[in-house]
Structure formats: C-alpha cells, structure tokens
Design a protein around this motif. Structure first.
Motif, PDB file in Angstrom:
ATOM      1  N   VAL A  68       0.844  -1.207   0.000  1.00 30.62           N
ATOM      2  CA  VAL A  68       0.000   0.000   0.000  1.00 30.62           C
ATOM      3  C   VAL A  68       0.876   1.253   0.000  1.00 30.62           C
ATOM      4  CG1 VAL A  68      -1.737   1.344   1.252  1.00 30.62           C
ATOM      5  CG2 VAL A  68      -1.948  -1.141   1.134  1.00 30.62           C
ATOM      6  N   ARG A  69       1.926   1.252   0.820  1.00 30.83           N
ATOM      7  CA  ARG A  69       2.823   2.421   0.875  1.00 30.83           C
ATOM      8  C   ARG A  69       3.453   2.690  -0.498  1.00 30.83           C
ATOM      9  NH1 ARG A  69       3.626   0.828   6.011  1.00 30.83           N
ATOM     10  NH2 ARG A  69       5.335  -0.606   5.578  1.00 30.83           N
ATOM     11  N   ARG A  70       3.885   1.639  -1.167  1.00 29.97           N
ATOM     12  CA  ARG A  70       4.493   1.815  -2.494  1.00 29.97           C
ATOM     13  C   ARG A  70       3.492   2.368  -3.506  1.00 29.97           C
ATOM     14  NH1 ARG A  70       6.758  -3.201  -1.103  1.00 29.97           N
ATOM     15  NH2 ARG A  70       5.341  -4.302  -2.513  1.00 29.97           N
ATOM     16  N   ILE A  71       2.255   1.930  -3.396  1.00 33.59           N
ATOM     17  CA  ILE A  71       1.231   2.333  -4.364  1.00 33.59           C
ATOM     18  C   ILE A  71       0.614   3.698  -4.028  1.00 33.59           C
ATOM     19  CG2 ILE A  71      -1.056   1.729  -5.284  1.00 33.59           C
ATOM     20  CD1 ILE A  71      -0.243  -1.239  -4.741  1.00 33.59           C
ATOM     21  N   LYS A  72       0.289   3.904  -2.755  1.00 39.68           N
ATOM     22  CA  LYS A  72      -0.478   5.083  -2.336  1.00 39.68           C
ATOM     23  C   LYS A  72       0.351   6.175  -1.667  1.00 39.68           C
ATOM     24  CE  LYS A  72      -4.686   3.137  -2.995  1.00 39.68           C
ATOM     25  NZ  LYS A  72      -5.773   3.670  -3.791  1.00 39.68           N
ATOM     26  N   GLY A  73       1.593   5.870  -1.288  1.00 39.67           N
ATOM     27  CA  GLY A  73       2.425   6.870  -0.631  1.00 39.67           C
ATOM     28  C   GLY A  73       2.659   6.550   0.835  1.00 39.67           C
ATOM     29  N   GLU A  74       3.619   7.249   1.413  1.00 37.67           N
ATOM     30  CA  GLU A  74       4.068   6.987   2.793  1.00 37.67           C
ATOM     31  C   GLU A  74       2.998   7.210   3.862  1.00 37.67           C
ATOM     32  OE1 GLU A  74       6.846   5.522   4.068  1.00 37.67           O
ATOM     33  OE2 GLU A  74       7.225   5.074   1.955  1.00 37.67           O
ATOM     34  N   GLU A  75       1.989   8.037   3.565  1.00 40.17           N
ATOM     35  CA  GLU A  75       0.939   8.314   4.552  1.00 40.17           C
ATOM     36  C   GLU A  75      -0.078   7.178   4.666  1.00 40.17           C
ATOM     37  OE1 GLU A  75       0.994  11.120   6.518  1.00 40.17           O
ATOM     38  OE2 GLU A  75       2.948  11.347   5.559  1.00 40.17           O
ATOM     39  N   THR A 153      -9.768   7.868  -0.794  1.00 39.65           N
ATOM     40  CA  THR A 153      -9.048   9.115  -1.085  1.00 39.65           C
ATOM     41  C   THR A 153      -9.953  10.321  -0.852  1.00 39.65           C
ATOM     42  OG1 THR A 153      -7.668   7.941  -2.677  1.00 39.65           O
ATOM     43  CG2 THR A 153      -7.724  10.346  -2.851  1.00 39.65           C
ATOM     44  N   ASN A 154     -11.217  10.247  -1.323  1.00 37.89           N
ATOM     45  CA  ASN A 154     -12.159  11.354  -1.115  1.00 37.89           C
ATOM     46  C   ASN A 154     -12.469  11.543   0.373  1.00 37.89           C
ATOM     47  OD1 ASN A 154     -12.282  11.917  -3.815  1.00 37.89           O
ATOM     48  ND2 ASN A 154     -14.211  10.827  -4.161  1.00 37.89           N
TER      49      ASN A 154
END
Length: 161
Positions: A68-75, A153-154
């Motif tokens: 998930v971190r790799r795909i969506k970012g560190e947050e 995300t929304n």
C-alpha cells in the motif's frame, strides 16, 4: 472473538491454492478481487456484494502495508493490514482473505486461477492485472462500475488527511 474470525478467513496462498482446487472440483465458482481496503465504505460493500454474486466463494487479495505504501504513498495505509483483514473478515460476503506483498496480484491470480476475476472503477477488462490468465483458462473477467462519491481518497480529502 475478532482474532478467531480473522484466523478462519485469513489464509496463506499455499493453503488457499489447495482449497480452491478442492472447491473447483466440487463445482464451486471462485471469485477473486483485490485491493487495499484501507477505510471500508459503502462503495466497498456494494462492490463486494456484486462481486460475490458472480460465484460461490469470494476471495480477497489484500495488499500488505508495504505494498500500500508503495502504491499510495508513505501516509498510507491508515489502518494496518491485520486491522484491514479483521474488518474484511467480519463481512459475511467475504469467504477468504490472502495478504500479498507484491504491487499487483498477478502471481496470486496465477496460483489461484479463479473462475471469475473482478475489479472496480474505470478498468478496461484487457487492462485488469491477471485477466489473460483467467480468460485463458475459460474464466470471466468483470469490471464493475465505480460508485461516485465513495472512495477512501475522497474521505481523506474531506478530513484533510
């Protein structure tokens, strides 16, 4: 209570592969979908029930925290994989969950060879990861509509996270 439920539904890929073969021998139709399922919302629920309607057994490939971190970012993810698995396991529509480390479920789909592969959003069938594997073995690939206004995300944008 929660851990027993997770243990009942959470399987390793090797155990699940054996289970899928047996279920298919018994003419059970295996449906597979995957995702992060970080914050479960109404869009997820509608999607999972629609996915399950295509077969007898619904398997969720759940992205690991690292994936998930790799795909969506560190947050991300907001919720760790064990918590995400527990929430999914609590849903009656979900039969089994397998956590995968890769960025895509390609190897998982290759091993499990489900009868139906389902993805949501604006995916064209030809662009769905693993579609060629499922189609080559006589299975079906479904692209379900995206439910407007329902996305993690929304939700995070509304919360300004």
């Amino acid at each position: 209570m929660g851990m027993e439920l997770t243990r009942e539904k959470l399987r390793t890929v090797d155990v699940l592969e054996e289970m899928v073969r047996k279920l298919q021998k018994w003419n059970k139709k295996i449906v597979f979908t995957n995702g992060c399922f970080d914050i479960i919302h109404a869009g997820h629920i509608k999607y999972l029930y629609q996915a399950k309607s295509f077969g007898d057994v619904l398997i969720i490939g759940l992205n690991s925290d690292a994936s998930v971190r790799r795909i969506k970012g560190e947050e991300r993810p907001i919720n760790k994989e064990t918590d995400r698995a527990l929430v999914l396991a609590a849903l009656e529509v979900v039969d089994y969950i397998v956590i995968f480390e890769e960025d895509t479920p390609y190897e998982l789909i290759k091993k499990l060879s489900p009868n139906v592969l389902v993805k949501g959003g604006d995916w064209l069938v030809k662009d769905i990861v693993g579609s060629e594997i499922v189609l080559a073995s006589g299975g079906e690939v479904k692209s379900l509509p995206y439910y407007e206004g329902h996305s993690t995300t929304n939700i995070l944008k509304k919360l300004k996270i």
